[in-house]
Design a protein around this motif. Sequence first.
Motif, PDB file in Angstrom:
ATOM      1  N   ILE A   1     -58.425  13.161  89.261  1.00 34.10           N
ATOM      2  CA  ILE A   1     -57.522  14.021  88.402  1.00 34.10           C
ATOM      3  C   ILE A   1     -58.096  15.598  88.555  1.00 34.10           C
ATOM      4  O   ILE A   1     -57.207  16.354  88.766  1.00 34.10           O
ATOM      5  CB  ILE A   1     -57.370  13.684  87.054  1.00 34.10           C
ATOM      6  CG1 ILE A   1     -56.537  12.362  87.153  1.00 34.10           C
ATOM      7  CG2 ILE A   1     -56.741  14.598  86.189  1.00 34.10           C
ATOM      8  CD1 ILE A   1     -56.403  11.770  85.641  1.00 34.10           C
ATOM      9  N   GLY A   2     -59.268  15.646  88.443  1.00 29.43           N
ATOM     10  CA  GLY A   2     -59.949  16.923  88.586  1.00 29.43           C
ATOM     11  C   GLY A   2     -59.569  17.836  89.942  1.00 29.43           C
ATOM     12  O   GLY A   2     -59.267  18.675  90.129  1.00 29.43           O
ATOM     13  N   LEU A   3     -59.825  16.881  91.222  1.00 34.08           N
ATOM     14  CA  LEU A   3     -59.426  17.320  92.449  1.00 34.08           C
ATOM     15  C   LEU A   3     -57.909  17.626  92.516  1.00 34.08           C
ATOM     16  O   LEU A   3     -57.734  18.676  93.204  1.00 34.08           O
ATOM     17  CB  LEU A   3     -59.970  16.519  93.503  1.00 34.08           C
ATOM     18  CG  LEU A   3     -61.456  16.193  93.738  1.00 34.08           C
ATOM     19  CD1 LEU A   3     -61.855  14.806  94.354  1.00 34.08           C
ATOM     20  CD2 LEU A   3     -62.119  17.568  94.068  1.00 34.08           C
ATOM     21  N   HIS A   4     -57.039  16.871  92.055  1.00 33.29           N
ATOM     22  CA  HIS A   4     -55.695  17.155  92.010  1.00 33.29           C
ATOM     23  C   HIS A   4     -55.515  18.360  91.130  1.00 33.29           C
ATOM     24  O   HIS A   4     -54.779  19.228  91.608  1.00 33.29           O
ATOM     25  CB  HIS A   4     -55.079  15.976  91.260  1.00 33.29           C
ATOM     26  CG  HIS A   4     -53.410  16.293  91.409  1.00 33.29           C
ATOM     27  ND1 HIS A   4     -52.711  16.268  92.529  1.00 33.29           N
ATOM     28  CD2 HIS A   4     -52.604  16.814  90.126  1.00 33.29           C
ATOM     29  CE1 HIS A   4     -51.477  16.548  91.781  1.00 33.29           C
ATOM     30  NE2 HIS A   4     -51.376  16.746  90.469  1.00 33.29           N
ATOM     31  N   ASN A   5     -56.179  18.648  90.061  1.00 34.17           N
ATOM     32  CA  ASN A   5     -56.047  19.802  89.493  1.00 34.17           C
ATOM     33  C   ASN A   5     -56.452  21.238  89.912  1.00 34.17           C
ATOM     34  O   ASN A   5     -55.823  22.276  89.953  1.00 34.17           O
ATOM     35  CB  ASN A   5     -56.601  20.025  87.939  1.00 34.17           C
ATOM     36  CG  ASN A   5     -55.713  18.966  86.915  1.00 34.17           C
ATOM     37  OD1 ASN A   5     -54.736  18.904  86.924  1.00 34.17           O
ATOM     38  ND2 ASN A   5     -56.414  18.431  85.892  1.00 34.17           N
ATOM     39  N   LEU A   6     -57.451  20.957  91.146  1.00 33.38           N
ATOM     40  CA  LEU A   6     -57.713  21.945  91.786  1.00 33.38           C
ATOM     41  C   LEU A   6     -56.629  22.400  92.795  1.00 33.38           C
ATOM     42  O   LEU A   6     -56.713  23.774  92.797  1.00 33.38           O
ATOM     43  CB  LEU A   6     -59.250  21.667  92.316  1.00 33.38           C
ATOM     44  CG  LEU A   6     -59.801  22.770  93.628  1.00 33.38           C
ATOM     45  CD1 LEU A   6     -60.449  23.734  92.819  1.00 33.38           C
ATOM     46  CD2 LEU A   6     -60.620  21.972  94.399  1.00 33.38           C
ATOM     47  N   GLY A   7     -56.021  21.631  93.313  1.00 33.70           N
ATOM     48  CA  GLY A   7     -55.050  22.131  94.114  1.00 33.70           C
ATOM     49  C   GLY A   7     -53.859  22.633  93.262  1.00 33.70           C
ATOM     50  O   GLY A   7     -53.001  23.671  93.675  1.00 33.70           O
TER      51      GLY A   7
END
Length: 400
Positions: A264-270
């Motif tokens: 989820i953190g990597l998605h929120n980075l996007g």
Amino acid sequence: MSNLEPTAPAVKPGWSSKSAILFLLPVVALAGVIALFWRTNGAGLNIAPAAPVETLVFERTVLRPGQIELHVRNTSPQPVTLCSVNINDAIWPFTIQPNSTIPRLGAATVTLNYDWIQAEAYELTLFSGNSIAFNTSIGVASETPVPGKKTFLSFTLIGLYVGVIPIFLGICWFPALKRIGPGGMVFLLALTAGMLIYLGIESTHEANELAEKIGSSFQGPGIVGIGIIGTFLLLEAVSRLQFSKQRSGSDQRMAVAWLIALGIGLHNLGEGLAIGASYSAGAATLGTFLVIGFIIQNLTEGLGIIAPILRDRPSIAKLFWLGMLGGAPAAIGGYIGGFTYSGPLSVLFLAIGAGALFQVAFEIGKMLWKDVKTDLRPVTIFSGVCAGMAMLWLTGLLVK
């Protein structure tokens, strides 16, 4: 008879000078074939394009008081020489750094001293020496934020609003959800898997859309494939190493929670990249719209992080760091998108996020099917996955 059959000589393992020669022979032969093809002008065909093949990608537009700055990159197979600039049907003087001739995959900055008007729209066209036009537009003119204490604080606050606060609010459901029974546990895990699958599909779609805009020379689909497959396999290897150790059930469930928070953190980075880029492009209204939509959507992501550990008693510190891992990357994405935006890098980040989400959903799926019993039927898993995807589709209406 079998004892009389000849056996193949055993090959001694190891690397020797003879092995190196045998390895290099095909490479040398291939180089010779390429050289022959080059010297004979493509086997005598010598086909030249009917018109110059020139493409230019606009990577970033920076607006300052009385000035417009265009960051461009040559993605064509040959150098491109820029000779004139047209803004709103008027030829305008310009300067270009480092050179008016841009080599293949080279970058340049085109600067126009132009008194643009706040909230106005502008159409800009760059012409090459071969009279090929490259078009870009400014939908709503607004001064581009520059790195500084004020803008750094603004993007930090946006990261808190978009990522950290909603996810922590979702984590606050932990005490209430601990009271649900085994069937509810399975449904929540399936709900989490559905949300992760939906977010992974969404990230893949966004990466593919952006890949089409960065120019064919960067091979955007290849970047997407490398990001998704590489991240999936890397996290799968890490997951197998974790679960191969003799660990308790609670430790394994906590490991899954960490993987979910990472995905989820990597998605929120996007998401942070999208918000930062929209502000950088002067689309402040779009950026505000994205922030509100992501705030609502990310509330459900906090629920997904705590789903695997509802039967355990994690410490407040662990819940805090799970929330930070899932939400804080939104601020980092805002910094990158707002200050140092790069198309290929954004594609890679989105693809990495998609790969992480798919791998974590796969990990949850293994947990669900391993624990399925007669009283916890697969229909619960089906309904949970569909509900998770539908939930994010409904909240996504506010983002799109």
